[in-house]
Motif scaffolding. Sequence first.
Motif, mmCIF file in Angstrom:
data_model
loop_
_atom_site.group_PDB
_atom_site.id
_atom_site.type_symbol
_atom_site.label_atom_id
_atom_site.label_comp_id
_atom_site.label_asym_id
_atom_site.label_seq_id
_atom_site.Cartn_x
_atom_site.Cartn_y
_atom_site.Cartn_z
ATOM 1 N N PRO A 44 -3.735 1.956 5.209
ATOM 2 C CA PRO A 44 -4.896 2.117 5.755
ATOM 3 C C PRO A 44 -4.955 1.794 7.049
ATOM 4 O O PRO A 44 -4.686 0.929 7.700
ATOM 5 C CB PRO A 44 -5.631 0.994 4.867
ATOM 6 C CG PRO A 44 -4.520 0.950 3.633
ATOM 7 C CD PRO A 44 -3.325 1.324 4.351
ATOM 8 N N SER B 83 -7.564 0.464 8.658
ATOM 9 C CA SER B 83 -8.216 -0.976 8.916
ATOM 10 C C SER B 83 -7.239 -1.940 8.970
ATOM 11 O O SER B 83 -7.466 -2.916 9.326
ATOM 12 C CB SER B 83 -9.189 -1.076 7.721
ATOM 13 O OG SER B 83 -8.479 -1.336 6.395
ATOM 14 N N TYR C 3 0.737 -1.289 -0.002
ATOM 15 C CA TYR C 3 0.001 -0.031 -0.004
ATOM 16 C C TYR C 3 0.886 1.272 0.163
ATOM 17 O O TYR C 3 0.651 2.211 -0.888
ATOM 18 C CB TYR C 3 -0.984 0.068 1.177
ATOM 19 C CG TYR C 3 -2.295 -0.618 1.067
ATOM 20 C CD1 TYR C 3 -3.540 0.268 0.451
ATOM 21 C CD2 TYR C 3 -2.289 -1.873 1.197
ATOM 22 C CE1 TYR C 3 -4.507 -0.649 0.243
ATOM 23 C CE2 TYR C 3 -3.610 -2.693 1.079
ATOM 24 C CZ TYR C 3 -4.670 -1.818 0.730
ATOM 25 O OH TYR C 3 -5.707 -2.617 0.343
#
Length: 220
Positions: free
Chosen positions: A214, A216, A159
């Motif tokens: 992220p 999450s 990411y």
Amino acid sequence: MKVSERIRQLIEEDIRSGVLLPGDVIDEQELAARFEVSRTPVREALLQLEAQNILISQPRQGMVVAKMDIQQLLAIWELLCEMEGVCVRLACERMSDEERQQLVRVHEQAQGVVDADDVDGWRAMNHAFHDVLYQGSRNPYLRQEILRLRARTGAYLRYAFSALGRLRSSQEQHGQIVDAILAHDPQRAHAMMMEHISLDQGARGLTDFIINLPRSMLSA
């Protein structure tokens, strides 16, 4: 190879490649059906991964891919950086001429992927490049531990890597590693790998890495 070991390797590869992300639930029934076995070897594989902190057991969910916080992630990546450095130094000392040429071919093939700005293609080429070095180190235990650490950190780095747009600079750094390998210069190869793997490459780089993760995927 035992079935449970093959299942364990599959799960690690799925985590490393992004098929499974931190927080994802492991489907025991699907794995048992895929390998045409009972749940016993599946659970054996899951327990091995839990012992390595790659999976954790959650109430009413079963086994899920473990999440990490920033401190854990940076600590593991610090260790991985050192191990990659040792690996490339050993590879530079031990690789055959054929393996050195294989490394050159992989690096040349990766250039087309970089020119096309193909992030998914780069991930595959990057893995192939590093795996030539892992094999060339002639130390299967070192390779095994590096792959396990990469399984734990792979989703996070993918990411951040995509967000920071480091394809071209990473390809250039691979080129510097190749040059050192071809020159049979293990110290320079080690230094180039440490620079390549380093997360921060300056305070701005580290900040960008952290803010692009992220929420999450991070543990509370």
